[in-house]
Design a protein around this motif. Structure first.
Motif, PDB file in Angstrom:
ATOM      1  N   SER A  41      -5.813   0.683  -4.140  1.00  0.00           N
ATOM      2  CA  SER A  41      -5.337   2.045  -4.343  1.00  0.00           C
ATOM      3  C   SER A  41      -3.833   2.004  -4.659  1.00  0.00           C
ATOM      4  N   PRO A  42      -3.326   2.929  -5.475  1.00  0.00           N
ATOM      5  CA  PRO A  42      -4.107   3.866  -6.289  1.00  0.00           C
ATOM      6  C   PRO A  42      -4.830   3.106  -7.397  1.00  0.00           C
ATOM      7  N   SER A  43      -5.980   3.590  -7.782  1.00  0.00           N
ATOM      8  CA  SER A  43      -6.820   2.840  -8.703  1.00  0.00           C
ATOM      9  C   SER A  43      -6.833   3.411 -10.115  1.00  0.00           C
ATOM     10  N   GLY A  44      -6.088   4.502 -10.333  1.00  0.00           N
ATOM     11  CA  GLY A  44      -6.135   5.165 -11.643  1.00  0.00           C
ATOM     12  C   GLY A  44      -5.673   4.293 -12.793  1.00  0.00           C
ATOM     13  N   ALA A  49     -11.457  -0.866  -8.925  1.00  0.00           N
ATOM     14  CA  ALA A  49     -10.951  -0.550  -7.583  1.00  0.00           C
ATOM     15  C   ALA A  49     -11.508  -1.489  -6.537  1.00  0.00           C
ATOM     16  N   THR A  62       5.055   1.222  -9.696  1.00  0.00           N
ATOM     17  CA  THR A  62       3.969   1.620  -8.798  1.00  0.00           C
ATOM     18  C   THR A  62       3.743   0.549  -7.736  1.00  0.00           C
ATOM     19  N   TYR A  64       0.905  -0.963  -5.382  1.00  0.00           N
ATOM     20  CA  TYR A  64      -0.546  -1.028  -5.182  1.00  0.00           C
ATOM     21  C   TYR A  64      -0.833  -1.661  -3.825  1.00  0.00           C
TER      22      TYR A  64
END
Length: 203
Positions: A41-44, A49, A62, A64
């Motif tokens: 996460s975040p997996s966008g 994921a 970011t 992770y």
């Protein structure tokens, strides 16, 4: 009566690689280990994921986090920050059209170290083509090592320029001996010379 207690070894999750800086628009592979179940996460901006190996393509810096467990028992987490560095600004200039006997100065700008180079690596060698388009890339590298390019196209037309002299000196000194038009792309021409009264002297 007795009770058996199974003590599961503590999971030590790991993430690689060590180099976590990328340029904007690029991606990076992240690999986790230490168990048999993974949840990122975040997996966008990740390719998966739940895989131990994922491709990350963040648009901004970011962090992770991956949760690692054995069959979802006693999960442990590990985080990694991916730093997204900006691309250099680069502007190659506006597209232009010139005639085949003309030249053009390409004017671009950008930050970092930049310079023009032909798109296909070849210089313009054709002086008698009817029409061609040459593309140039303005290539720039900034202090982060990120690269960016912008393209400018120069169209070269076949509107050949012609020069017709108004005098010549046929006196045997090798200079200006012939009276004829000069220019690019001339296949044939016709010359008629008149005297001051309009009578044809030569054709």
């Amino acid at each position: 009566k007795s009770v058996t207690i199974n003590v599961i070894p503590k999971i030590i999750p790991l993430i690689s690689p060590n180099d976590t800086s990328i340029c904007f628009g690029n991606s990076i592979g992240l690999s986790a280990s230490g168990g048999n179940k993974y949840l990122w996460s975040p997996s966008g901006s990740l390719s998966s994921a739940t895989s131990p190996y994922v491709i990350a393509k963040p648009l901004v810096t970011t962090t992770y986090t991956v949760s690692v467990s054995n069959n979802n028992i006693c999960p442990q987490t590990k985080s990694i920050q991916i730093i997204v560095n900006p691309l250099p600004f680069v502007y190659a200039g506006k597209d232009s059209t010139i005639n085949i006997d003309e030249s053009i100065t390409l004017t671009g700008n950008g930050d970092g170290v930049f310079g023009y180079k032909p798109l296909d690596g070849e210089q313009l060698l054709c002086n008698y083509c009817s029409e061609i388009t040459v593309a140039y890339l303005l290539h720039s590298i900034n202090s982060f090592g990120c690269e960016n390019t912008d393209e400018v196209c120069v169209s070269v037309t076949k509107d050949y320029g012609v020069f017709i002299p108004n005098a010549f000196t046929p006196n045997g000194d090798s200079d200006n001996e012939l009276f004829l038009p000069v220019g690019y792309g001339i296949k044939s021409y016709e010359i008629t010379i008149f005297d001051r009264w309009g009578n044809t002297v030569f054709k």
